[in-house]
Design a protein around this motif. Structure first.
Motif, short mmCIF file in Angstrom:
data_model
loop_
_atom_site.label_atom_id
_atom_site.label_comp_id
_atom_site.label_asym_id
_atom_site.label_seq_id
_atom_site.Cartn_x
_atom_site.Cartn_y
_atom_site.Cartn_z
N LEU A 14 0.80 -1.23 0.00
CA LEU A 14 0.00 0.00 0.00
C LEU A 14 0.83 1.28 0.00
O LEU A 14 0.36 2.30 -0.50
CB LEU A 14 -0.93 0.01 1.22
N VAL A 15 2.03 1.23 0.57
CA VAL A 15 2.84 2.46 0.59
C VAL A 15 3.18 2.94 -0.82
O VAL A 15 3.11 4.14 -1.10
CB VAL A 15 4.13 2.23 1.42
N PRO A 16 3.53 2.06 -1.77
CA PRO A 16 3.80 2.57 -3.13
C PRO A 16 2.57 3.13 -3.82
O PRO A 16 2.70 3.96 -4.74
CB PRO A 16 4.32 1.32 -3.87
N LEU A 17 1.34 2.71 -3.41
CA LEU A 17 0.15 3.17 -4.11
C LEU A 17 -0.04 4.69 -4.04
O LEU A 17 -0.29 5.33 -5.06
CB LEU A 17 -1.09 2.46 -3.55
N PRO A 18 0.05 5.33 -2.84
CA PRO A 18 -0.06 6.79 -2.82
C PRO A 18 1.01 7.49 -3.68
O PRO A 18 0.73 8.52 -4.29
CB PRO A 18 0.09 7.14 -1.34
N LEU A 19 2.22 6.91 -3.69
CA LEU A 19 3.26 7.51 -4.53
C LEU A 19 2.87 7.42 -6.00
O LEU A 19 3.06 8.39 -6.77
CB LEU A 19 4.59 6.80 -4.29
N LEU A 20 2.34 6.28 -6.40
CA LEU A 20 1.88 6.14 -7.78
C LEU A 20 0.72 7.09 -8.07
O LEU A 20 0.63 7.65 -9.17
CB LEU A 20 1.46 4.69 -8.04
N VAL A 21 -0.17 7.27 -7.08
CA VAL A 21 -1.29 8.19 -7.27
C VAL A 21 -0.78 9.62 -7.44
O VAL A 21 -1.28 10.38 -8.30
CB VAL A 21 -2.26 8.09 -6.08
N LEU A 22 0.21 10.01 -6.63
CA LEU A 22 0.78 11.36 -6.78
C LEU A 22 1.41 11.54 -8.15
O LEU A 22 1.22 12.59 -8.81
CB LEU A 22 1.82 11.60 -5.68
N LEU A 23 2.16 10.53 -8.59
CA LEU A 23 2.75 10.62 -9.92
C LEU A 23 1.68 10.70 -10.99
O LEU A 23 1.76 11.52 -11.93
CB LEU A 23 3.66 9.41 -10.15
N ASN A 24 0.64 9.88 -10.86
CA ASN A 24 -0.43 9.89 -11.85
C ASN A 24 -1.20 11.20 -11.79
O ASN A 24 -1.70 11.69 -12.82
CB ASN A 24 -1.36 8.70 -11.60
N THR A 25 -1.33 11.79 -10.59
CA THR A 25 -2.01 13.09 -10.48
C THR A 25 -1.25 14.17 -11.23
O THR A 25 -1.84 15.00 -11.94
CB THR A 25 -2.14 13.47 -8.99
#
Length: 456
Positions: A14-25
């Motif tokens: 789950l920790v990489p998911l917010p990072l991926l969301v920020l990048l995708n944002t």
């Protein structure tokens, strides 16, 4: 504090998911800005073409008109301002705002371009088109420009971006739920294995069933089963040891009790003296048995704790043991000798335990060698290893029995009459293992037995 496997897996997932969301944002914001710019550019180009349709020569005069439809394209609630300009082939302003910026270079007929500029202190997006004049006596083009402020574009980009963020948040929430459910169901076999272990009755040593265990847990279950098998063997050996030790002690005490009763009933002083002498010998044997049991226990504990780092001079230990057992050898007229070859004899191990090792070897040799025999202790020192060899010319041990004599309380028929209890060689092997040494039995050229202990 113990670490949770579930929490660790959740963290890794789950920790990489917010990072991926920020990048995708960030990427979505760039995409939304690009999309809004493309929409604005197409609207500006559409307005230019509407104006171009109303720019032509008629009756030798250049006619230019800005239709209302060209401006109605940009009507919105954003209150954007729209600017336009039409420049003749000679560079004179025909219509529009003179301060509107020009494109960086000249354009060919039907060529258009877009660029950013500033109009009256406000950023604008500008579209420019080189329109060929219809009806002109020679090929000519007019430059038509149209610009719009960026309020509507920014609102459109924000709308597209916010919609993308909502979708990503929904996907992130679903991903968290699915990961949690996946871990819960994925760790269920491990939880069932835990319950299976916890529900076992005390003392149960049956192996765990591997049929319903996932492939990833098979190594763990197999390791547990192997440990259970080794523990079962150890407990069985321990049970036999306790049973044999109890039997030996009970036998010694029973004999003592019989001898004591016999002495008390006898009125003959000679018979009493004989009974007391037998009792003293029985007590000595019992004391020796207890001492050997304690030595074996200490040797086992030392072996399980790993090789010792202390060092001792084996030559001094051997000399001391030979001095202590010299009277026993003299009582049987045994030639007790000592030879030392090579260099030093420093070995790993404590002096007390090494003393027990040498004492058991020499005592066994004296005990089983017939009167008038020969017992020799040979110490060979080398750079990498030290070898202690106790040789005698006694009856020896048959080849097929040489491994069994290291079992506790095991005695040969000939050895049983000597009064031994079958613990000497097991003690030797345990102490040797604790010192990182190995024990081997062989037959010297003249017959008898040679016990070699190799350190190093």
């Amino acid at each position: 504090m113990r670490k949770s496997l579930r929490l660790q897996l959740l963290a890794w997932l789950l920790v990489p998911l917010p990072l991926l969301v920020l990048l995708n944002t960030w990427l979505s914001f760039r995409h939304a800005s690009h999309t809004a710019t493309t929409v604005q550019d197409r609207m500006l180009l559409g307005g230019l073409r509407i104006i171009a349709e109303q720019t032509y020569y008629r009756a030798g005069e250049l006619h230019v008109e800005v239709p209302p439809a060209a401006l109605e394209l940009f009507e919105s609630a954003s209150d954007d301002r729209v600017y336009y300009r039409v420049v003749s082939p000679r560079g004179t302003l025909l219509l529009g705002y003179p301060e509107l910026a020009s494109p960086g270079g000249s354009l060919h007929a039907e060529e258009f371009t877009h660029f950013d500029a500033t109009m009256r202190g406000e950023p604008v997006r500008v579209a420019a088109l080189a329109h060929p004049l219809i009806g002109a006596s020679e090929p000519q083009t007019v430059l038509i420009e149209m610009a719009q402020t960026l309020r509507a574009k920014r609102e459109l980009a924000a709308q597209i971006w916010w919609q993308a963020i909502q979708y990503q948040l929904i996907v992130l929430a679903l991903a968290v739920v699915l990961v949690w459910l996946g871990l819960r169901f994925g760790l269920a076999p491990l939880m069932r294995l835990r319950e299976a272990v916890r529900e076992r009755r005390p003392g149960a040593l049956e192996p765990l069933d591997t049929a319903a265990v996932p492939q990833e847990l098979e190594p763990l279950v197999e390791a547990l089963n192997e440990y259970v098998r080794r523990l079962d063997r150890h407990m069985a050996e321990h049970g036999r040891f306790v049973a044999y030790a109890s039997h030996q002690l009970r036998t010694a005490l029973t004999v003592l009790n019989t001898q004591l009763s016999y002495a008390l009933r006898s009125v003959d002083a000679g018979v009493r003296e004989e009974a007391l002498q037998a009792m003293r010998e029985g007590v000595r044997n019992a004391i020796r048995l207890v001492n050997q049991l304690l030595t074996l226990f200490v040797a086992e504990a030392a072996r399980q704790s790993g090789p010792r780092e202390a060092q001792a001079d084996l030559a001094e230990v051997v000399k001391q043991v030979l001095e202590e057992l010299a009277p026993a050898a003299q009582a049987k007229s045994i030639d007790l000798g000592y030879e030392q070859r090579g260099g030093g004899a420093l070995v790993r191990g404590g002096a007390a335990m090494l003393h027990e090792l040498v004492s058991n070897l020499v005592d066994n040799a004296i005990r089983y060698t017939p009167a008038g025999g020969v017992v020799t202790a040979v110490l060979e020192g080398a750079e990498e290893q030290v070898t202690l060899r106790i040789e005698d010319n006694g009856p020896g041990i048959p080849v097929e029995e040489r491994e069994r004599v290291f079992e506790r309380f095991y005695r040969l028929h000939e050895a049983a009459a000597s009064g031994g209890c079958g613990l000497g060689l097991p003690i030797v092997r345990e102490i040797a293992a604790a010192s990182g040494a190995r024990v081997a039995l062989s037959q010297p050229p003249g017959g008898g037995l040679a016990v070699s202990v190799v350190f190093g």
